[in-house]
Design a protein around this motif. Structure first.
Motif, PDB file in Angstrom:
ATOM      1  N   THR A   1      64.089  74.154  37.702  1.00 46.40           N
ATOM      2  CA  THR A   1      64.948  74.980  36.847  1.00 46.40           C
ATOM      3  C   THR A   1      65.512  76.162  37.636  1.00 46.40           C
ATOM      4  OG1 THR A   1      63.693  74.355  34.867  1.00 46.40           O
ATOM      5  CG2 THR A   1      65.004  76.370  34.746  1.00 46.40           C
TER       6      THR A   1
ATOM      7  N   GLU B   1      78.364  66.714  39.446  1.00 47.31           N
ATOM      8  CA  GLU B   1      77.068  67.182  38.959  1.00 47.31           C
ATOM      9  C   GLU B   1      75.979  66.642  39.872  1.00 47.31           C
ATOM     10  OE1 GLU B   1      74.620  68.089  34.960  1.00 47.31           O
ATOM     11  OE2 GLU B   1      76.565  67.096  34.813  1.00 47.31           O
TER      12      GLU B   1
ATOM     13  N   GLU C   1      64.863  65.519  32.135  1.00 48.79           N
ATOM     14  CA  GLU C   1      65.788  64.439  32.497  1.00 48.79           C
ATOM     15  C   GLU C   1      66.280  64.618  33.925  1.00 48.79           C
ATOM     16  OE1 GLU C   1      66.745  61.504  32.848  1.00 48.79           O
ATOM     17  OE2 GLU C   1      67.030  61.285  30.674  1.00 48.79           O
TER      18      GLU C   1
ATOM     19  N   PHE D   1      72.264  63.821  34.493  1.00 46.54           N
ATOM     20  CA  PHE D   1      72.194  65.264  34.719  1.00 46.54           C
ATOM     21  C   PHE D   1      70.730  65.594  34.952  1.00 46.54           C
ATOM     22  CE2 PHE D   1      71.754  64.415  30.216  1.00 46.54           C
ATOM     23  CZ  PHE D   1      70.651  65.168  29.851  1.00 46.54           C
TER      24      PHE D   1
ATOM     25  N   GLU E   1      67.779  68.226  34.090  1.00 50.10           N
ATOM     26  CA  GLU E   1      67.379  69.332  33.217  1.00 50.10           C
ATOM     27  C   GLU E   1      65.898  69.183  32.880  1.00 50.10           C
ATOM     28  OE1 GLU E   1      66.580  72.252  31.928  1.00 50.10           O
ATOM     29  OE2 GLU E   1      68.773  72.395  31.931  1.00 50.10           O
TER      30      GLU E   1
ATOM     31  N   ALA F   1      64.880  69.433  29.149  1.00 49.40           N
ATOM     32  CA  ALA F   1      65.407  68.514  28.138  1.00 49.40           C
ATOM     33  C   ALA F   1      64.287  68.024  27.232  1.00 49.40           C
ATOM     34  CB  ALA F   1      66.089  67.327  28.821  1.00 49.40           C
TER      35      ALA F   1
ATOM     36  N   LEU G   1      75.061  66.381  23.037  1.00 49.99           N
ATOM     37  CA  LEU G   1      74.383  66.613  24.301  1.00 49.99           C
ATOM     38  C   LEU G   1      74.967  67.822  25.022  1.00 49.99           C
ATOM     39  CD1 LEU G   1      72.289  65.622  26.345  1.00 49.99           C
ATOM     40  CD2 LEU G   1      74.016  64.056  27.257  1.00 49.99           C
ATOM     41  N   ALA G   2      76.283  67.945  25.009  1.00 52.08           N
ATOM     42  CA  ALA G   2      76.926  69.096  25.656  1.00 52.08           C
ATOM     43  C   ALA G   2      76.495  70.396  25.003  1.00 52.08           C
ATOM     44  CB  ALA G   2      78.439  68.943  25.597  1.00 52.08           C
TER      45      ALA G   2
ATOM     46  N   ARG H   1      72.554  71.122  25.850  1.00 52.88           N
ATOM     47  CA  ARG H   1      72.257  71.434  27.248  1.00 52.88           C
ATOM     48  C   ARG H   1      72.404  72.923  27.533  1.00 52.88           C
ATOM     49  NH1 ARG H   1      75.043  67.927  31.751  1.00 52.88           N
ATOM     50  NH2 ARG H   1      73.730  69.348  32.986  1.00 52.88           N
TER      51      ARG H   1
ATOM     52  N   TRP I   1      68.945  74.406  26.285  1.00 49.44           N
ATOM     53  CA  TRP I   1      67.643  73.935  26.767  1.00 49.44           C
ATOM     54  C   TRP I   1      67.017  74.869  27.801  1.00 49.44           C
ATOM     55  CZ3 TRP I   1      69.285  68.140  27.314  1.00 49.44           C
ATOM     56  CH2 TRP I   1      68.972  67.457  26.141  1.00 49.44           C
ATOM     57  N   SER I   2      67.799  75.271  28.767  1.00 45.22           N
ATOM     58  CA  SER I   2      67.226  76.077  29.841  1.00 45.22           C
ATOM     59  C   SER I   2      66.690  77.409  29.325  1.00 45.22           C
ATOM     60  CB  SER I   2      68.268  76.325  30.929  1.00 45.22           C
ATOM     61  OG  SER I   2      68.593  75.122  31.578  1.00 45.22           O
TER      62      SER I   2
END
Length: 494
Positions: free
Chosen positions: A107, A277, A343, A347, A349, A352, A479-480, A483, A486-487
């Motif tokens: 992360t 990405e 994930e 991508f 993450e 996730a 999903l967009a 995301r 999530w972080s």
């Protein structure tokens, strides 16, 4: 070369199949391996237990066939970190590719640009269970293990060293995360970006395509086979399955519907786009000028098994449950990201996590199961689109046992899918690689010839495909949105 014994050393099961010269199976065996799940998202394996599983299945197959093989071909799980000393003995338990101990580090690397800097040199993203984060984590928290190690390898080369006494790393395993796939050499700048340049000596140089080893006295005694028996180690399971399932032309793809999704597309070029990405990888293959653009997601049948347990059903009920809920699952929607490591494709993450939405008192178990199956299919489409699928698509893995799920996937993808009837396409593929390596007088390229004739084709239903176009658009939009959060929030329960 008439008989080749293909061994596929999976994360939880080791399988072996003896093939005749036409690729027909003569005998097979399987044995589970132990996977140790520890606090803090740690997942480890005992290399000695893994080697014991290889010994068991090889001896079972040879006994059942009544004759020894003329060659041994090894494939198996990739990624993770398998540290060995100069004698090939483990200095600590192997860290599985499922491991999440380095999630916070990944992360941080995503935020500060470390992963993007390395990606510019290799075209490989990173996730918590790969060499870059794990070596850095051990350097900070367990330096004594690195000090005792001579080799930072993977599963297949660990087993191969135990059987042959030689360190032989296939370029497919070496790809992630430090290899420049165009030159098959390590990129020093990628190691430096991860702060582990001084550990470069632990990384074995990738073996040349076509390398053949031989059983030493210890390996021969372990397996009950003749000393000097030819051994081919690699490629690991993703490329091996591509060969075995009939991927032949650039643009052709393979979707492995297993514990996780492994989506890959054959290509004749490598495009290291620094603006892309930083996820997936360009896998080296045994064929010069051919690579696999791989997007190995962390979602898969593990998510299906989770929702089946939630509703109190077994895998034998999947087709019945899918038949009981219409496309769209009566408004129930899912995000299937249940791995503790988050994930990794298309991508990266680590934070996730999954969701089930649209539930009501009218929701039944079948709707929840269908929603998760649809979400996994959407994730597969996302990966395959990112990988550049333009040709035929093969589908293999344990999930193909469900006829209804295979149809659902064809509907979501809007294209026919070809399902090989061979159950162990990884073992079949690495056996084909071994034949090519051993046939020095008239080598046959591994990505050549017609795909296996024994297969079934699942055609998409146009009506369902139209409905799933809308569902896929909603999935990508949701999903967009998530995301971005999530972080900040982090995964629940870690």
């Amino acid at each position: 070369m008439s008989t080749v014994l293909g061994v596929d050393i999976g994360t939880s099961v080791t399988k072996a199949v003896l093939f005749d010269e036409e690729g027909a199976p003569l005998a097979s065996a399987a044995r589970p391996s132990r996977l140790d799940r520890l606090p803090g998202g740690r997942v480890e394996q005992d290399p000695d237990d893994v080697v014991a599983s290889v010994r068991s299945v090889v001896r079972q197959v040879v006994s059942a066939a009544g004759r020894p093989p003329e060659a041994l071909a090894l494939t198996g799980q990739g990624d993770g970190l398998w540290l060995r000393d100069g004698a090939g003995r483990p200095v600590r338990p192997a860290i599985s590719w499922l491991d999440a101990r380095a999630s916070e580090l990944v992360t941080r690397w995503l935020a500060d640009g470390t992963i993007r800097r390395a990606y510019a040199y290799t075209g490989s993203g990173m996730f918590p269970g790969c060499h870059g984060p794990l070596l850095h984590w051990l350097q900070e928290h367990e330096p004594e293990s690195l000090a005792r190690a001579a080799t930072a390898g993977y599963c297949v080369d660990t087993v191969a060293e135990r059987l042959t006494g030689r360190v032989c790393l296939d370029a497919s395993d070496a790809t992630l995360p430090f290899l420049d796939p165009r030159t098959r050499t390590y990129a020093p700048d990628a190691l430096a970006a991860c702060g582990i340049a001084e550990r470069a000596g632990l990384l074995p140089e990738p073996a040349a395509p076509g390398t053949v080893l031989g059983l030493d006295a210890r390996g021969a005694s372990l397996l009950g086979l003749a000393e000097g028996l030819p051994v081919v180690a690699g490629p690991y399971d993703l490329p091996a399955c591509a060969v075995g399932s009939g991927v032949r032309e650039p643009g052709d793809g393979l979707l492995i519907l297993g514990t996780t999704l492994a989506c890959q597309v054959l290509t004749d070029r490598v495009d290291l786009d620094p603006a892309a990405e930083p996820a997936g990888m360009w896998l080296c293959t045994p064929a010069p000028g051919r690579w696999l653009r791989a997007m190995p997601a962390m979602v898969g049948t593990a998510a299906l098994e989770w929702v089946l347990a939630l509703v109190g059903a077994g895998t034998d009920a999947v087709d019945t449950l899918l038949a009981a809920s219409p496309p769209g699952a009566r408004g129930v929607r899912a995000l299937p990201f249940l791995s503790e490591a988050g994930e990794r494709a298309p991508f990266v993450e680590p934070a996730a996590h999954g969701r089930l939405d649209g539930l009501s008192l009218a929701t039944g178990p079948a709707d929840a199961v269908r929603a998760v199956c649809e979400a996994i299919a959407y994730a597969a489409r996302h990966c395959l689109e990112t990988a550049g699928l333009s040709g035929t698509l093969a589908l293999c893995g344990g999930g193909t046992r469900s006829v209804m799920w295979a149809r659902l996937i064809a509907d979501v993808l809007g294209r026919p899918v070809r399902i090989p009837l061979a159950e162990q396409v990884g073992a079949l593929g690495v056996a084909a690689v071994a034949r090519s390596a051993l046939n020095t007088s008239s080598p046959s390229p591994v990505f050549s010839g017609a795909p296996p004739s024994a297969h079934r084709t699942v055609e998409p239903d146009p009506g369902n495909t139209a409905r799933y176009e809308e569902g896929y658009a909603r999935y990508r939009a949701e999903l967009a949105r998530v995301r971005a959060r999530w972080s900040e929030a982090g995964p629940p329960g870690r």
